[in-house]
Design a protein around this motif. Structure first.
Motif, mmCIF file in Angstrom:
data_model
loop_
_atom_site.group_PDB
_atom_site.id
_atom_site.type_symbol
_atom_site.label_atom_id
_atom_site.label_comp_id
_atom_site.label_asym_id
_atom_site.label_seq_id
_atom_site.Cartn_x
_atom_site.Cartn_y
_atom_site.Cartn_z
ATOM 1 N N ASN A 18 0.816 -1.204 0.000
ATOM 2 C CA ASN A 18 0.000 0.000 0.000
ATOM 3 C C ASN A 18 0.855 1.261 0.000
ATOM 4 O OD1 ASN A 18 0.816 0.517 2.686
ATOM 5 N ND2 ASN A 18 -0.787 -0.847 3.477
ATOM 6 N N THR A 19 0.188 2.393 0.066
ATOM 7 C CA THR A 19 0.894 3.669 -0.060
ATOM 8 C C THR A 19 1.827 3.939 1.115
ATOM 9 O OG1 THR A 19 -1.045 4.709 0.918
ATOM 10 C CG2 THR A 19 -0.869 4.742 -1.468
ATOM 11 N N SER A 41 -6.055 6.090 -2.705
ATOM 12 C CA SER A 41 -5.156 6.026 -3.858
ATOM 13 C C SER A 41 -5.850 5.451 -5.085
ATOM 14 C CB SER A 41 -3.933 5.176 -3.494
ATOM 15 O OG SER A 41 -3.082 5.021 -4.609
ATOM 16 N N GLU A 95 -6.083 4.501 3.188
ATOM 17 C CA GLU A 95 -5.066 5.050 2.295
ATOM 18 C C GLU A 95 -5.059 4.326 0.951
ATOM 19 O OE1 GLU A 95 -3.274 7.689 2.544
ATOM 20 O OE2 GLU A 95 -4.017 8.190 4.540
ATOM 21 N N GLU A 96 -5.229 3.017 0.983
ATOM 22 C CA GLU A 96 -5.254 2.256 -0.257
ATOM 23 C C GLU A 96 -6.475 2.629 -1.095
ATOM 24 O OE1 GLU A 96 -3.476 -0.231 -2.948
ATOM 25 O OE2 GLU A 96 -2.713 0.394 -0.995
ATOM 26 N N MET A 121 0.180 -5.756 2.031
ATOM 27 C CA MET A 121 -1.192 -6.163 2.301
ATOM 28 C C MET A 121 -1.326 -7.663 2.142
ATOM 29 S SD MET A 121 -3.432 -3.252 0.352
ATOM 30 C CE MET A 121 -4.941 -3.924 1.021
ATOM 31 N N TRP A 176 -6.798 -7.228 0.845
ATOM 32 C CA TRP A 176 -7.065 -6.831 -0.535
ATOM 33 C C TRP A 176 -8.509 -7.113 -0.932
ATOM 34 C CZ3 TRP A 176 -6.131 -3.616 -4.021
ATOM 35 C CH2 TRP A 176 -6.554 -3.831 -5.325
ATOM 36 N N VAL A 221 -10.516 -4.353 0.395
ATOM 37 C CA VAL A 221 -10.348 -3.158 -0.429
ATOM 38 C C VAL A 221 -11.203 -3.249 -1.690
ATOM 39 C CG1 VAL A 221 -8.721 -1.909 -1.903
ATOM 40 C CG2 VAL A 221 -8.061 -2.526 0.407
#
Length: 259
Positions: free
Chosen positions: A2-3, A51, A47-48, A8, A13, A16
């Motif tokens: 991730n950022t 992005s 954050e993911e 992850m 995932w 997400v």
């Protein structure tokens, strides 16, 4: 990854993916409220998501569909030792636009067999990508020629990722083969004639390769009896009722040029 640079796992995932497809079509105010709740719940996932949503909103995207459908996460989930169909993956040997290719060995059926197993990349789940991948598998199923790497098996993984297994070709591309062995002109012409024969066969089956280059033309077999194998029909075209198209093959080696 991730950022924040944190790796992850598969469960994160999947979460997400679910959140992205829930949030992406929300109105701005509703999206903001939902994102704030995700931020409170799990800052890493927030954050993911942030992005991915930013990438999806960019008008300069190279592919249609959601950005999340074109993220290659294969390196985050190594497949060495994973069973796919009747085959156990040994190692990654290649990568293309939609799929990765792995050397895999048969574990069922009572006999040994090595294959090149092509699996759609983790995260590339758009309808466009899947249809193109399945199209390559369909094309290979139509081609039965000694100079074209043949289709052996195919299916869908438990994660609904399509795959297919091809003949594993161990050798060199046509340019490297000729240079490394200083193949004389007569030998080079024989190889080119085999390429032409395979291409002509594909044309008779209304299939145009569209990416005929040295890296997709392998030479295998014994040194006294080299054999051509055409690979990678990933961007091939099926010509149902269209006019035949001229194929051009070019090389920087003057001994290997024809149109």
């Amino acid at each position: 990854m991730n950022t924040n640079g944190t790796l992850m796992n598969a469960e994160q995932w999947k979460r997400v993916q679910t959140l992205f497809k829930e949030i992406v079509d929300l109105e701005p105010d509703t999206r903001h409220e939902r994102m704030e709740s995700v931020k409170t719940e799990d800052p890493i996932l927030y954050e993911e998501l942030r992005s991915l949503l930013a990438a999806d909103s960019q008008e300069t995207s190279l592919l249609d569909g959601f950005a999340i459908d074109h993220v290659d996460l294969s390196d985050l989930f190594p497949l060495e030792g994973v069973q796919v169909g009747s085959f156990l993956i040994e190692k990654k040997i290649g990568s293309g636009g939609m799929g990765n290719v792995y050397l895999a060995n048969r574990t069922e059926g009572g006999f040994e067999q090595s294959v090149a197993l092509k699996l759609i990349k983790y995260g590339m789940g758009s309808e466009q990508a899947i249809n193109r991948f399945l199209g390559e598998r369909s094309i290979l199923a139509r081609l039965q020629h000694p100079n074209i790497a043949r289709l052996i098996d195919g299916g869908i993984t438990g994660e609904e990722r399509p795959w297919f297994a091809m003949e594993y070709v161990k050798g060199e591309n046509i340019l490297d083969y000729c240079k490394n062995r200083t193949v004389p002109l007569k030998g080079r012409l024989k190889l080119i004639l085999d390429v032409i024969d395979a291409v002509q066969y594909a044309h008779k089956n209304l299939i145009v390769h569209r990416d005929l280059k040295p890296d997709n033309i392998m030479v295998t077999g014994e040194e006294d009896f080299p054999m051509i194998k055409l690979l990678d029909f990933g961007i091939a075209q099926i010509l149902e009722d269209s006019e035949p198209k001229q194929i051009e093959f070019k090389s920087h080696d003057p001994g290997l040029c024809f149109t």
